[in-house]
Enzyme design. Structure first.
Site, PDB file in Angstrom:
ATOM      1  N   ARG A  73       0.857  -1.192   0.000  1.00 21.59           N
ATOM      2  CA  ARG A  73       0.000   0.000   0.000  1.00 21.59           C
ATOM      3  C   ARG A  73       0.892   1.241   0.000  1.00 21.59           C
ATOM      4  NH1 ARG A  73      -3.277  -0.348   5.004  1.00 21.59           N
ATOM      5  NH2 ARG A  73      -4.406  -1.955   3.848  1.00 21.59           N
ATOM      6  N   ARG A 142      -1.277   6.791   9.475  1.00 18.88           N
ATOM      7  CA  ARG A 142      -1.481   6.214   8.143  1.00 18.88           C
ATOM      8  C   ARG A 142      -1.666   7.329   7.103  1.00 18.88           C
ATOM      9  NH1 ARG A 142      -3.359   0.779   8.518  1.00 18.88           N
ATOM     10  NH2 ARG A 142      -2.324  -0.212  10.294  1.00 18.88           N
ATOM     11  N   LYS A 206      -2.427   1.707  15.034  1.00 23.97           N
ATOM     12  CA  LYS A 206      -2.533   2.597  13.875  1.00 23.97           C
ATOM     13  C   LYS A 206      -3.274   3.879  14.246  1.00 23.97           C
ATOM     14  CE  LYS A 206      -6.671   0.175  12.215  1.00 23.97           C
ATOM     15  NZ  LYS A 206      -7.229  -0.674  11.153  1.00 23.97           N
ATOM     16  N   LYS A 208      -5.223   7.421  12.286  1.00 25.40           N
ATOM     17  CA  LYS A 208      -5.741   7.913  11.011  1.00 25.40           C
ATOM     18  C   LYS A 208      -6.245   9.351  11.151  1.00 25.40           C
ATOM     19  CE  LYS A 208      -7.071   3.305   9.405  1.00 25.40           C
ATOM     20  NZ  LYS A 208      -8.170   2.439   8.904  1.00 25.40           N
ATOM     21  N   CYS A 427     -14.552  -4.219   0.930  1.00 28.63           N
ATOM     22  CA  CYS A 427     -13.124  -4.458   1.137  1.00 28.63           C
ATOM     23  C   CYS A 427     -12.680  -5.578   0.201  1.00 28.63           C
ATOM     24  CB  CYS A 427     -12.848  -4.819   2.589  1.00 28.63           C
ATOM     25  SG  CYS A 427     -13.509  -6.435   3.070  1.00 28.63           S
ATOM     26  N   CYS A 433      -6.931 -11.588   1.820  1.00 27.33           N
ATOM     27  CA  CYS A 433      -6.887 -11.077   3.187  1.00 27.33           C
ATOM     28  C   CYS A 433      -6.947 -12.214   4.193  1.00 27.33           C
ATOM     29  CB  CYS A 433      -8.037 -10.110   3.432  1.00 27.33           C
ATOM     30  SG  CYS A 433      -8.038  -9.446   5.114  1.00 27.33           S
ATOM     31  N   CYS A 472     -14.959  -9.107   7.274  1.00 25.48           N
ATOM     32  CA  CYS A 472     -14.729  -9.320   8.700  1.00 25.48           C
ATOM     33  C   CYS A 472     -15.191  -8.064   9.431  1.00 25.48           C
ATOM     34  CB  CYS A 472     -13.252  -9.642   8.967  1.00 25.48           C
ATOM     35  SG  CYS A 472     -12.174  -8.196   9.013  1.00 25.48           S
ATOM     36  N   CYS A 476     -12.795  -2.078   7.084  1.00 24.21           N
ATOM     37  CA  CYS A 476     -11.998  -1.397   6.065  1.00 24.21           C
ATOM     38  C   CYS A 476     -12.844  -0.587   5.088  1.00 24.21           C
ATOM     39  CB  CYS A 476     -11.138  -2.405   5.309  1.00 24.21           C
ATOM     40  SG  CYS A 476      -9.818  -3.120   6.307  1.00 24.21           S
TER      41      CYS A 476
END
Length: 567
Positions: A73, A142, A206, A208, A427, A433, A472, A476
């Protein structure tokens, strides 16, 4: 006795500033994988190790290791790139990946199917284009996302400049990236702090950051740890309301985990916005939970300590307090499709990209069409937070040329798709994944087709409706902000969430657990029938569900683990 740190925390602390043994893992030709500890570290470098789950069982029967590969990414603040960069990344997709590009919900690209022996080549090719993958994943800030807003290009330019500055200020600094991927000798200078902001322990999880310009919330600003809401008065950018503590991830069966929308904490002047983001990130660095990774996101820090605590800490770290939040109003959280003229006389064309996947399919040469456009386009490409693409700053002289190419390759500007199809997101999920429990990207076209049939049955084909699907519960594609949200529970089974608004300011809530497609459609059919008969003028589906008492207006963390309907 102090609580024991989890393995991931120890690995990054002992990694020598994210070096670990990544170089040695890449050199090991006996396996397609990298060492387990290094998989935690390559995330900071923008990469996740994956394997092709479609062939996992067959390879196991043949006594072969999984078909290991990597997702890479990129860091692309604000999702803006030049045609030259587009063409370069298109070549990388063939040379190093699976011949596709994927636009993500964080305004950047993912390459899939990157084998270990192609990793360095990919990183070097990307670096030559002036792009990198530092911090696109991992326990750091991110990719910074921002409002695309082609309607006011001068304001967008300022917002993009700020997203770039925030990204640069919060990027990790270790020389590990240049050494491992670019072939440079150790470039760290003795006596200098290798990570002046993150130190050797980085963030607890993470982080954001998003920027949005009302009335358009196309960045879903409240889904982020920090959301900057532009306050424009008299045509001038005065500053930003700051929302804190947003995040979409949760874990099934663990009520102490939950998605959360950011809470507006106050206002800062425009010239303090970047400093304010650094200060808030530092608060999470110093006070976020490190002994329990499932409780390590900033949203839990906020809920554990409270907004008053956050404001006090902000004053301490930033040197001055936040001001009172200022009025603003959002009216939608999707993209505007088709041509729009900007204030500078140039035009912008938003194209609909199914699930953000750019490839050539039978009868639909999307990737080829965009490549041909990039060869003549003199403006920019802008990736949206909704997996779509803007051909930006098209001059009046070029507009007809771009439109001819759009027509020639059948590129979709949203005019031929239903509003439901245009707003649907997913996603990646299977086959790559590792967290996926159910299909998402590969299932979305089937789901959209069947939902469109229901919409047509009830005379709702022209009604906008946000549908978001993930494989899941990690969120995302921001499923908890969909009027209809599905999160994978098992193959063919999903949790159904209902009742978000159309502005990104109210989450949905769990309605039924672990149900199949037939049950999902059976639940939605009578709801859509009632909606068609009883809706008020301009009322969206999620708002109707709340007004009609089908879904409660109240949202609490416990509601995300407690189904409304069990029969």
């Amino acid at each position: 006795m102090a609580d024991k740190l989890p393995e991931a925390e120890i690995i990054k602390r002992e990694s020598r500033y994210l070096r670990g043994t990544i170089a040695e893992s890449l050199a090991d030709e006996a396996t397609g994988a990298i060492a387990e500890a290094d998989t935690k570290l390559t995330k900071f470098h923008g990469s996740y190790q994956q394997d092709d789950r479609d062939v996992r069982d067959e390879r196991r029967k043949q006594k072969l290791e999984p078909l290991y590969m990597h997702m890479v990414r990129l860091r692309l603040p604000g999702g803006v790139l030049t045609p030259t960069q587009w063409l370069g990344l298109d070549e990388v997709a063939d040379e190093c990946a699976n011949h596709t590009l994927r636009l993500t919900t964080r305004q950047t690209f993912q390459f899939h199917g990157v084998f270990k022996n192609k990793m360095r080549t990919l990183m070097q090719r990307v670096n030559a284009l002036g792009i990198d993958s530092k911090g696109a994943c991992g326990d750091v800030n991110r990719n910074v996302v921002s409002n695309v807003n082609p309607h006011e290009s001068q304001l967008h330019a300022e917002i993009h400049r700020l997203s770039d500055e925030i990204s640069e200020r919060l990027m990790w600094r270790s020389s590990a990236y240049a050494e491992i991927w670019l072939g440079e000798e150790c470039v760290h200078r003795v006596g200098e702090e290798e990570e002046p902001f993150y130190s050797y322990y980085y963030l607890p999880r993470k982080f954001k950051i998003a920027l949005a310009v009302p009335p358009e919330n196309d960045a879903d600003v409240f889904a982020n740890d920090i959301g900057l809401i532009a306050i424009v008065e008299g045509g001038e950018l005065r500053g930003f309301n700051i929302a804190v503590g947003g995040g979409m991830g949760t874990t099934y069966g663990e009520p102490e985990t939950y998605p959360r929308l950011g809470t507006v904490a106050g206002f800062v002047p425009a010239d303090q916005a970047a400093d304010a983001c650094v200060a808030i990130t530092a608060i999470q660095r110093d006070h976020g939970m490190r002994t329990n990774r499932s409780h390590a996101r900033f949203k839990y820090t906020i809920d554990d300590h409270g907004l008053d605590w956050l404001r006090e800490k902000f004053t301490e770290y930033h040197g001055q307090p936040m001001e009172e939040a200022r009025p603003y109003e959002f009216d939608h959280n999707g993209d505007r499709f088709g041509w729009v003229e900007g204030e500078n006389g140039n035009s912008h064309l938003t194209l609909h990209i199914d699930s953000g996947r750019i490839a050539d399919w039978d009868g639909y040469p999307l990737r080829t069409g965009l490549r041909e456009i990039a060869k003549v386009h003199t403006g920019e490409f802008r990736i949206t937070c909704n997996q779509n693409l803007v051909l930006a700053n098209v001059t009046p002289e070029q507009k007809d040329t771009i439109q001819r190419l759009v027509d020639q390759y059948g590129l979709r500007d949203g005019t031929k798709a239903t509003p439901l199809a245009r707003n649907a997101m997913s996603c990646v999920a299977f086959p790559t994944c590792a967290l996926a429990m159910a299909e998402s990207e590969r299932y979305l076209p089937t789901l959209v087709e069947k939902l469109d049939e229901l919409m047509a049955k009830h005379g709702l084909s022209d009604q906008a409706l946000n549908v978001r699907v993930t494989g899941c519960p990690n969120g995302c594609a921001r499923p908890y902000l969909g009027e209809i949200g599905l999160t994978g529970k098992a193959l063919g089974k999903y949790n159904l969430y209902l009742g978000a608004d159309h502005k990104g300011e109210r989450m949905n809530r769990l309605y039924r657990e672990n149900i199949d497609e037939a049950t999902i459609l059976g639940i939605l059919d009578p709801m859509l029938e009632r909606y068609a008969a009883e809706r008020e003028a301009g009322e969206y589906f999620g708002n109707f569900l709340v007004r009609a008492g089908i879904v409660e207006a109240e949202r609490t963390p416990a509601m995300f683990h407690e189904a409304l309907a069990t029969e």
